[in-house]
Write a protein that holds these residues in place. Structure first.
Motif, PDB file in Angstrom:
ATOM      1  N   THR A   5      -0.664 -67.919 -46.058  1.00  0.00           N
ATOM      2  CA  THR A   5       0.665 -68.534 -45.996  1.00  0.00           C
ATOM      3  C   THR A   5       0.796 -69.324 -44.696  1.00  0.00           C
ATOM      4  O   THR A   5       0.401 -68.855 -43.636  1.00  0.00           O
ATOM      5  N   GLY A   6       1.300 -70.504 -44.825  1.00  0.00           N
ATOM      6  CA  GLY A   6       1.540 -71.327 -43.630  1.00  0.00           C
ATOM      7  C   GLY A   6       0.338 -72.124 -43.161  1.00  0.00           C
ATOM      8  O   GLY A   6       0.416 -72.817 -42.156  1.00  0.00           O
ATOM      9  N   CYS A   7      -0.777 -72.043 -43.910  1.00  0.00           N
ATOM     10  CA  CYS A   7      -1.955 -72.801 -43.451  1.00  0.00           C
ATOM     11  C   CYS A   7      -1.801 -74.288 -43.755  1.00  0.00           C
ATOM     12  O   CYS A   7      -2.525 -75.107 -43.207  1.00  0.00           O
ATOM     13  N   GLY A   8      -0.886 -74.629 -44.631  1.00  0.00           N
ATOM     14  CA  GLY A   8      -0.616 -76.054 -44.861  1.00  0.00           C
ATOM     15  C   GLY A   8      -0.919 -76.554 -46.265  1.00  0.00           C
ATOM     16  O   GLY A   8      -0.954 -77.756 -46.494  1.00  0.00           O
ATOM     17  N   LYS A   9      -1.061 -75.651 -47.228  1.00  0.00           N
ATOM     18  CA  LYS A   9      -1.422 -76.087 -48.582  1.00  0.00           C
ATOM     19  C   LYS A   9      -0.385 -77.045 -49.163  1.00  0.00           C
ATOM     20  O   LYS A   9      -0.692 -78.146 -49.576  1.00  0.00           O
ATOM     21  N   THR A  10       0.853 -76.560 -49.207  1.00  0.00           N
ATOM     22  CA  THR A  10       1.895 -77.302 -49.911  1.00  0.00           C
ATOM     23  C   THR A  10       2.142 -78.673 -49.310  1.00  0.00           C
ATOM     24  O   THR A  10       2.300 -79.655 -50.030  1.00  0.00           O
ATOM     25  N   THR A  11       2.182 -78.744 -48.007  1.00  0.00           N
ATOM     26  CA  THR A  11       2.543 -80.022 -47.390  1.00  0.00           C
ATOM     27  C   THR A  11       1.336 -80.924 -47.173  1.00  0.00           C
ATOM     28  O   THR A  11       1.497 -82.146 -47.161  1.00  0.00           O
ATOM     29  N   GLN A  12       0.154 -80.357 -47.000  1.00  0.00           N
ATOM     30  CA  GLN A  12      -0.979 -81.207 -46.612  1.00  0.00           C
ATOM     31  C   GLN A  12      -1.838 -81.677 -47.787  1.00  0.00           C
ATOM     32  O   GLN A  12      -2.289 -82.824 -47.778  1.00  0.00           O
TER      33      GLN A  12
ATOM     34  N   ASP B 158       1.423 -75.264 -57.486  1.00  0.00           N
ATOM     35  CA  ASP B 158       1.524 -74.463 -56.268  1.00  0.00           C
ATOM     36  C   ASP B 158       2.084 -73.086 -56.619  1.00  0.00           C
ATOM     37  O   ASP B 158       2.805 -72.941 -57.609  1.00  0.00           O
ATOM     38  N   GLU B 159       1.771 -72.126 -55.807  1.00  0.00           N
ATOM     39  CA  GLU B 159       2.209 -70.740 -56.008  1.00  0.00           C
ATOM     40  C   GLU B 159       1.839 -70.243 -57.400  1.00  0.00           C
ATOM     41  O   GLU B 159       2.643 -69.650 -58.110  1.00  0.00           O
ATOM     42  N   ALA B 160       0.597 -70.505 -57.735  1.00  0.00           N
ATOM     43  CA  ALA B 160       0.134 -70.137 -59.078  1.00  0.00           C
ATOM     44  C   ALA B 160       0.096 -68.628 -59.278  1.00  0.00           C
ATOM     45  O   ALA B 160      -0.028 -68.147 -60.405  1.00  0.00           O
TER      46      ALA B 160
ATOM     47  N   GLY C 153       4.903 -63.955 -44.683  1.00  0.00           N
ATOM     48  CA  GLY C 153       4.450 -65.313 -44.345  1.00  0.00           C
ATOM     49  C   GLY C 153       5.575 -66.280 -44.057  1.00  0.00           C
ATOM     50  O   GLY C 153       5.352 -67.388 -43.594  1.00  0.00           O
ATOM     51  N   ARG C 154       6.798 -65.889 -44.335  1.00  0.00           N
ATOM     52  CA  ARG C 154       7.927 -66.795 -44.000  1.00  0.00           C
ATOM     53  C   ARG C 154       8.196 -66.771 -42.506  1.00  0.00           C
ATOM     54  O   ARG C 154       8.851 -67.662 -41.985  1.00  0.00           O
ATOM     55  N   ALA C 155       7.729 -65.724 -41.820  1.00  0.00           N
ATOM     56  CA  ALA C 155       7.821 -65.740 -40.356  1.00  0.00           C
ATOM     57  C   ALA C 155       6.525 -66.374 -39.868  1.00  0.00           C
ATOM     58  O   ALA C 155       5.583 -66.518 -40.626  1.00  0.00           O
ATOM     59  N   GLY C 156       6.485 -66.738 -38.629  1.00  0.00           N
ATOM     60  CA  GLY C 156       5.234 -67.254 -38.068  1.00  0.00           C
ATOM     61  C   GLY C 156       4.844 -68.606 -38.593  1.00  0.00           C
ATOM     62  O   GLY C 156       3.667 -68.894 -38.748  1.00  0.00           O
ATOM     63  N   ARG C 157       5.811 -69.426 -38.911  1.00  0.00           N
ATOM     64  CA  ARG C 157       5.457 -70.758 -39.406  1.00  0.00           C
ATOM     65  C   ARG C 157       5.607 -71.817 -38.325  1.00  0.00           C
ATOM     66  O   ARG C 157       4.856 -72.773 -38.286  1.00  0.00           O
ATOM     67  N   THR C 158       6.589 -71.604 -37.473  1.00  0.00           N
ATOM     68  CA  THR C 158       6.717 -72.565 -36.370  1.00  0.00           C
ATOM     69  C   THR C 158       6.398 -71.882 -35.034  1.00  0.00           C
ATOM     70  O   THR C 158       6.584 -72.475 -33.982  1.00  0.00           O
TER      71      THR C 158
HETATM   72  N1  LIG Z   1      10.447 -78.149 -42.658  1.00  0.00           N
HETATM   73  C1  LIG Z   1       9.521 -77.882 -41.749  1.00  0.00           C
HETATM   74  N2  LIG Z   1       9.812 -77.892 -40.435  1.00  0.00           N
HETATM   75  C2  LIG Z   1       8.896 -77.619 -39.505  1.00  0.00           C
HETATM   76  N3  LIG Z   1       7.620 -77.310 -39.794  1.00  0.00           N
HETATM   77  C3  LIG Z   1       7.272 -77.284 -41.064  1.00  0.00           C
HETATM   78  C4  LIG Z   1       8.188 -77.573 -42.119  1.00  0.00           C
HETATM   79  N4  LIG Z   1       7.539 -77.463 -43.285  1.00  0.00           N
HETATM   80  C5  LIG Z   1       6.271 -77.128 -42.977  1.00  0.00           C
HETATM   81  N5  LIG Z   1       6.116 -77.031 -41.659  1.00  0.00           N
HETATM   82  C6  LIG Z   1       4.873 -76.680 -40.921  1.00  0.00           C
HETATM   83  O1  LIG Z   1       3.789 -76.837 -41.783  1.00  0.00           O
HETATM   84  C7  LIG Z   1       3.104 -75.606 -41.921  1.00  0.00           C
HETATM   85  C8  LIG Z   1       2.502 -75.529 -43.293  1.00  0.00           C
HETATM   86  O2  LIG Z   1       3.508 -75.418 -44.266  1.00  0.00           O
HETATM   87  P1  LIG Z   1       3.119 -75.354 -45.801  1.00  0.00           P
HETATM   88  O3  LIG Z   1       4.354 -75.134 -46.576  1.00  0.00           O
HETATM   89  O4  LIG Z   1       2.307 -76.528 -46.157  1.00  0.00           O
HETATM   90  O5  LIG Z   1       2.188 -74.069 -45.809  1.00  0.00           O
HETATM   91  P2  LIG Z   1       1.578 -73.311 -47.088  1.00  0.00           P
HETATM   92  O6  LIG Z   1       0.164 -73.035 -46.790  1.00  0.00           O
HETATM   93  O7  LIG Z   1       1.874 -74.054 -48.327  1.00  0.00           O
HETATM   94  O8  LIG Z   1       2.360 -71.967 -47.056  1.00  0.00           O
HETATM   95  P3  LIG Z   1       2.855 -71.076 -48.294  1.00  0.00           P
HETATM   96  O9  LIG Z   1       1.645 -70.477 -48.917  1.00  0.00           O
HETATM   97  O10 LIG Z   1       3.698 -70.089 -47.645  1.00  0.00           O
HETATM   98  O11 LIG Z   1       3.587 -71.952 -49.212  1.00  0.00           O
HETATM   99  C9  LIG Z   1       4.130 -74.549 -41.588  1.00  0.00           C
HETATM  100  O12 LIG Z   1       3.544 -73.373 -41.148  1.00  0.00           O
HETATM  101  C10 LIG Z   1       4.912 -75.227 -40.509  1.00  0.00           C
HETATM  102  O13 LIG Z   1       4.259 -75.090 -39.279  1.00  0.00           O
END
Ligand SMILES: Nc1ncnc2c1ncn2[C@@H]1O[C@H](COP(=O)(O)OP(=O)(O)OP(=O)(O)O)[C@@H](O)[C@H]1O
Length: 847
Positions: free
Chosen positions: A306-313, A407-409, A791-796
């Motif tokens: 969680t938080g490694c960046g899958k969804t956004t990257q 995502d989140e399969a 995993g909702r903590a420790g993201r920023t």
């Molecule tokens: N709205 C936001 N504001 C600030 N940082 C963000 C935001 N969205 C994402 N991030 C940064 O991007 C990182 C990756 O987020 P992302 O949602 O891509 O992770 P993920 O691997 O998909 O996590 P998960 O499995 O929990 O969905 C976060 O840990 C955070 O550091």
């Protein structure tokens, strides 16, 4: 040489070689002396040989050896250097040839025939051969005999169609020379987005269509990518010959093979700060690996923490590699990303648009049940899985998509399960149609651009996926998809288990925990997980009330302070008093000690995984703040002060303070009244003046005591605008507290959330087959859900997760994964749903 000897009455003689003697002449005369009869001739010979060798290669000391080695290395280097210089000289190009080189930024751009001719002239001027066109070689690989005219036509087509893929064998192409800075040479690279598994030659019509348009990216690295339309009718109309393949006898038999494309790189300019932050995401380091897997497989599974960046990257990687951009014929389709929940769709779409520098609703759009913002030029579309399911109903082949990311399969909702089953068929179907079209094109048939089909790719992503469900067997996917693991997260999350598990009043526990975190721990938002809307609202009410009381209390205290300050004639200046306090804190009750005590939670558990923290739990070293309400807080303070009393002796704290005051020359006329004012007694009669100050430091901007809390609800039925409030900034000095159901469990990054309070429960719809009733029940979540919540903590930044259940409950009662929704609902509804989306043989559907 022969000598006789006589030792202790024994006589004998020995032979000795002259050389032997001479070899040892400089030594300590340890000649080999053997009685003749025992002498081993063979041995003697070899020893002599060795000695001779030693003479030739005298034994070197270590440092001599090192020096010798160094000299040899230097010699070797010098030889290599001279060889390199010679080679460079040999292949040196003339000065004027440099101007003919293209920057790699121009890769993927069209070169017209006129431009090419000009280049030919320029090359011949400087005496260079025009870079070789690999098309002939590729045709040879396919064993196709083309007549010279046809060959020429095709070659020109390649020149004109910068995206024109050509069927080719990968290895052979890899060995072909890459033309001088030209993208028309089909570059084979295992790198980002250069090779596609699927062949997708442009339709013949497209070649011959004089007015066909293509899109080119404006060459800009600093500004967001813009697209310009190039009307071919002007420049290339006459020069674009019709595709014309003769002697295609073997062609139809030649199976569609791998196709190479000019690399498509879509430049994205992100703000520098964001770019730097992005670089720290673990998944960014794996971009190449992920893109290679996607290029080479139809289906790929990405399992990342969680938080490694899958969804956004991942959508951004795809976009940058040409998916959804219109630059590539096979990747032209939209990148579709599904999320199980509406709020996640909105939040992630917004974030990705922001990171790419686009406006939400244009290149990056979203669609949820009652809201849709998608522009004509949409490249990335976020949607709920329900929306995609509906799209499958109307267009089974999902023609407008080039890739779908689920995502989140791991959630295994009915929609996700049906989607995975459907998509596994859709990708096969698209591949079959695509292959057929390729055969037709190769055999000279025409296919209109509208009916051209490109292959569809599928990416499954999750942090907690039961991968075996997808990679074992061939029921869902014919060949098991590769699994890419991203094992790290950006920031650590410390897990704290409770010693005891409150079975009934878990809301009360959550309330206490939030308050204790708010009062005792440094700044950072708190996210609390409860089971449903009613619980969310109830807890929000409680917390708002508590927040109000806290604010009132603290303002009263401040007022009292003001009054006491004013009444004290020679009141001690705040600054000096702080010094005094700090001096006290140095002795055990210091800020550092406090911080250490808190950071020891991290040290105890920070690097442990859940099991390890279980271990600490079992040992009774539970680091949890379980039950630390106000009373506990006071107990703790009392203990601390007792410790101090032990050090300084009874009553010495007060007197020591008074002494400091005297030293500071600020003695009050009435020390006792001062003591009362400055060191108010706690209800248990302990003087704990330093505690609020310590808290003040811990709470940073929060002020002396815990300040106000900004309490916000988050549940599925909340209007979207209210849901999105959790992402807005809050007032300075307030602490954000979000009370949520499991809608906040996956995908969301709520900025500033540092603490998660997990009640460990969720509300689940269950079906009782004996009475045919569906009921909602509150039950334990799975371990996978617990990991998602943490995993909702420790993201920023680093975070903490407080689990309101013990580690033994977690280990022994929690299931590893939640059971699939389909197993909990009546089958008739599922069958009807399947029928409605066109699955007639429900029994043979791949689940
Ligand atoms: N709205 C936001 N504001 C600030 N940082 C963000 C935001 N969205 C994402 N991030 C940064 O991007 C990182 C990756 O987020 P992302 O949602 O891509 O992770 P993920 O691997 O998909 O996590 P998960 O499995 O929990 O969905 C976060 O840990 C955070 O550091």
């Amino acid at each position: 040489m022969e000598a006789c000897f006589e030792v202790e009455g024994q006589s004998g003689h020995f032979k000795c070689d002259q050389d032997l003697w001479s070899a040892n002449s400089g030594g300590d005369s340890n000649a080999i002396i053997l009685p003749e009869k025992k002498r081993n001739k063979k041995k003697g010979k070899s020893q002599v040989h060795e000695l001779l060798k030693t003479k030739k290669n005298p034994k070197l000391t270590k440092s001599q050896k090192r020096k010798l080695k160094k000299i040899e290395e230097e010699k070797e280097k010098a030889r290599l250097l001279s060889e390199s210089i010679e080679t460079l000289e040999k292949y040196k190009i003339q000065e004027d040839a440099y101007s003919l080189m293209w920057s790699s930024r121009n890769l993927g751009q069209v070169e017209t025939v006129r431009e090419r001719r000009r280049r030919v002239v320029q090359f011949s001027k400087v005496g260079l051969a025009v870079p070789h066109q690999p098309f002939k070689r590729k045709a040879a690989v396919c064993e196709i005999e083309l007549d010279s005219d046809a060959n020429h036509s095709v070659q020109e087509l390649v020149e004109n169609e910068f995206q024109q893929p050509v069927t080719a064998d990968r290895e052979v192409i890899a060995s072909l020379p890459i033309p001088f800075g030209s993208s028309e040479g089909l570059v084979c690279s295992s790198g980002l987005g250069t090779v596609d598994e699927f062949g997708a030659t442009l339709p013949v019509e497209e070649f011959t269509n004089k007015n066909s348009d293509t899109y080119m990216q404006e060459d800009s690295q600093d500004s967001p990518p813009t697209w310009r339309r190039i009307n071919r009718s002007t420049d290339q109309a006459d020069e674009c010959p019709e595709m014309h393949i003769s002697n295609t006898t073997n062609l139809a038999d030649c199976p569609p093979q791998r196709v190479l494309f000019a690399p498509v790189v879509v430049h994205v300019s992100r703000p520098k700060e964001l770019e730097n932050k992005r670089k720290d995401l673990p998944i960014v380091m794996m971009e190449q690996e992920i893109m290679e897997a996607i290029n080479e497989n139809i289906t790929v599974i990405i399992c990342g923490e969680t938080g490694c960046g899958k969804t956004t990257q991942v959508p951004q990687f795809l976009y940058e590699a040409g998916f959804g951009s219109g630059q590539s014929s096979v990747r032209r389709g939209i990148i579709g990303v599904t999320q199980p929940r509406r709020v996640a769709v909105l939040a992630t779409a917004k974030r990705v648009a922001f990171e790419l520098g686009f406006r939400l609703g244009k290149e990056v759009g979203f669609q949820v049940r009652h809201d849709r913002r998608i522009g004509d030029s949409c490249s990335i579309k976020f949607m709920t899985d329900g929306i995609l399911l509906r799209e499958v109903q109307s267009d089974f082949l999902l023609k407008k998509y080039s890739i779908i990311i689920l995502d989140e399969a791991h959630e295994r909702s009915l929609n996700t399960d049906i989607l995975i089953g459907m998509l596994s068929r859709v990708i096969q179907q698209r591949q079959i149609i695509y292959d057929e079209q390729q055969h037709k094109i190769i055999s000279g048939d025409r296919i209109s651009p509208e009916s051209m089909i490109s292959p569809l790719k599928l990416v499954l992503m999750s942090a907690t996926l039961r991968v075996e469900d997808f990679v074992s067997g061939t029921r869902i996917f014919r060949s098991p998809p590769p699994v890419i693991e991203v094992p790290t997260r950006q920031y650590p999350v410390t897990i704290h288990f409770s010693k005891r598990t409150e079975i009934v009043d878990y809301i009360g526990q959550a309330y206490k925990k939030v308050l204790s975190i708010h009062k005792r721990l440094p700044t950072g938002g708190i996210l609390v997980f409860v089971t449903g809307q009613r619980e969310v609202e109830y807890l929000c009410r409680l917390l708002r009330k508590a927040s109000k009381e806290l604010v009132e209390k603290s303002s009263n205290r401040n007022m009292e302070k003001e009054v006491s300050k004013a009444s004290a004639g020679n009141a001690i200046e705040e600054y000096d008093m702080n010094e005094v306090n700090e001096a006290f804190e140095m002795h055990g009750n210091s800020h550092h000690d406090q911080t250490d005590r808190f950071s020891s939670y991290d040290e105890d558990l920070g690097d442990f995984d859940d099991n390890e923290s279980d271990f600490s739990d079992d040992l009774g070293t539970d680091s949890d703040l379980e039950g630390i309400d106000d009373a506990d807080l006071l107990n703790e303070e009392t203990e601390t002060n007792n410790d101090l009393s032990e050090v300084f002796g009874e009553g010495s704290l007060v007197s020591l303070k008074a002494a400091f005051e005297v030293l500071a020359g600020k003695t009050t006329s009435n020390p006792h009244s001062d003591e009362k004012q400055i060191v108010p007694s706690s209800p248990k009669g302990c003087s704990s003046q330093s505690i609020p100050c310590v808290e003040e430091k811990r709470n940073g901007a929060n002020g002396l005591c815990a300040g106000a809390m900004c309490v916000l609800p988050l549940y599925a039925m909340l209007p979207a605008s209210a849901q999105l409030r959790v992402f807005e900034e809050i007032k300075e000095g307030e602490r954000l507290v979000v009370v949520a159901t499991n809608v906040a469990e996956t995908s969301l990054t709520i900025p500033g959330i540092k603490y998660v309070v997990d009640t460990g429960r969720e509300k689940v719809k269950n079906y009782n087959s004996s009475n045919g009733m569906e009921t909602y029940e509150i039950q334990w979540i799975s371990k996978a859900s617990a990991a998602q919540r943490a995993g909702r903590a420790g993201r920023t930044g680093p975070g903490h997760c407080y689990r309101l259940y013990s580690s033994s409950v977690f280990n022994n009662i929690f299931l590893d994964f939640s059971s699939a929704e389909i197993s909990k609902i009546p089958v008739d509804g599922v069958v009807l749903l399947m029928k409605s989306i066109g699955v007639h043989k429900v029994i043979s559907f791949s689940w």
